[in-house]
Design an enzyme around this catalytic site. Structure first.
Site, PDB file in Angstrom:
ATOM      1  N   GLY A 165       0.774  -1.227   0.508  1.00 36.63           N
ATOM      2  CA  GLY A 165      -0.618   0.227   0.157  1.00 36.63           C
ATOM      3  C   GLY A 165       0.635   0.966  -0.063  1.00 36.63           C
ATOM      4  N   GLN A 193       2.837   9.958   1.124  1.00 36.30           N
ATOM      5  CA  GLN A 193       4.715   9.097   1.602  1.00 36.30           C
ATOM      6  C   GLN A 193       5.289   9.382   0.335  1.00 36.30           C
ATOM      7  OE1 GLN A 193       2.489   4.918   2.309  1.00 36.30           O
ATOM      8  NE2 GLN A 193       4.493   5.266   3.246  1.00 36.30           N
ATOM      9  N   CYS A 207       5.968  -0.315   7.299  1.00 36.90           N
ATOM     10  CA  CYS A 207       6.203   1.097   6.829  1.00 36.90           C
ATOM     11  C   CYS A 207       6.451   1.459   6.036  1.00 36.90           C
ATOM     12  CB  CYS A 207       5.269   2.369   7.581  1.00 36.90           C
ATOM     13  SG  CYS A 207       4.717   3.814   6.841  1.00 36.90           S
ATOM     14  N   LEU A 208       6.766   2.095   4.232  1.00 32.22           N
ATOM     15  CA  LEU A 208       8.203   2.276   3.680  1.00 32.22           C
ATOM     16  C   LEU A 208       8.620   3.902   3.994  1.00 32.22           C
ATOM     17  CD1 LEU A 208       6.796   1.214   0.381  1.00 32.22           C
ATOM     18  CD2 LEU A 208       8.315  -0.179   1.850  1.00 32.22           C
ATOM     19  N   HIS A 255      -4.143   1.451   7.904  1.00 28.06           N
ATOM     20  CA  HIS A 255      -2.796   1.714   7.769  1.00 28.06           C
ATOM     21  C   HIS A 255      -2.711   3.349   6.840  1.00 28.06           C
ATOM     22  CE1 HIS A 255       1.714   1.358   8.067  1.00 28.06           C
ATOM     23  NE2 HIS A 255       1.754   2.325   7.119  1.00 28.06           N
ATOM     24  N   GLU A 256      -2.527   2.911   5.589  1.00 23.41           N
ATOM     25  CA  GLU A 256      -3.109   4.359   4.405  1.00 23.41           C
ATOM     26  C   GLU A 256      -4.296   5.237   4.965  1.00 23.41           C
ATOM     27  OE1 GLU A 256      -0.755   3.527   2.491  1.00 23.41           O
ATOM     28  OE2 GLU A 256      -0.375   1.716   2.556  1.00 23.41           O
ATOM     29  N   HIS A 310      -2.618   7.135   6.913  1.00 27.23           N
ATOM     30  CA  HIS A 310      -1.398   7.833   6.447  1.00 27.23           C
ATOM     31  C   HIS A 310      -2.009   9.587   6.374  1.00 27.23           C
ATOM     32  CE1 HIS A 310       2.302   6.116   6.703  1.00 27.23           C
ATOM     33  NE2 HIS A 310       1.759   5.842   5.539  1.00 27.23           N
TER      34      HIS A 310
HETATM   35 ZN    ZN Z   1       2.824   3.412   5.778  1.00 28.48          ZN
END
Ligand code: ZN
Length: 169
Positions: free
Chosen positions: A46, A51, A94-95, A136-137, A140
């Site tokens: 995702g 991000q 998470c990236l 999670h997304e 963000h």
């Molecule tokens: Zn993330």
């Protein structure tokens, strides 16, 4: 298509709530394509626009198993309209939060309303892993990271470690 740079913690941009997308125009379509390229390259399941430095309410995900063909989903201006139960998201990562994983408490099932990239309204009932990815997304898009859900002590320890890493660079 291009691979975009991923904004990482502790960049304060990640804490900014995003603005709704008002027009799903060519620029947005291009952002989506570049985000997809970036997510598959990372690889991740995702990615939210914030991000990659774009403060818009837009996210993509693909939870299909690696051996299957890609199946990209795009959610524009998503909202969680219902959440039920709890589950433990094990080793969430998470990236944008490099070198860190932690267990996080999440709702076990959610109902999400959004638009897809063709401006079609969509309602998604998500459970288990997909519910984790979407929570999670969507977090963000509200300026929240998964480490905001863990204990202050654990977060402090990670903060210290990442600051040391940044000093070394
Ligand atoms: Zn993330």
């Amino acid at each position: 298509m291009a691979i975009l740079d991923i904004v990482t913690y502790p960049d304060s941009f990640l804490k900014k709530p995003t603005d709704p997308v008002e027009n799903i125009d060519g620029t947005i379509q291009q952002i989506i394509d570049n985000m997809a390229e970036t997510m598959y390259h990372a690889p991740g399941v995702g990615l939210a626009a914030i991000q990659v430095g774009i403060g818009k309410s837009l996210l993509i995900y693909d939870v299909s198993p690696p051996e299957q063909d890609r199946s990209l989903s795009v959610l524009i201006n998503p909202r969680i309209v219902q959440a039920e139960g709890t589950q433990l998201s094990e080793n969430e990562g998470c990236l944008s939060v490099p070198d860190y994983r932690s267990d996080v408490k999440r709702a076990s099932s959610i109902l999400v309303e959004a638009f897809d990239r063709n401006e079609k309204p969509v309602r998604i009932e998500a459970q288990d892993f997909m519910a984790i990815v979407l929570q999670h997304e969507i977090d963000h898009l509200n300026g929240t990271l998964f480490i905001d859900h863990i204990s202050a002590l654990k977060r402090q320890m990670y903060e210290r470690r990442i600051k040391k890493m940044l000093k070394k660079k």
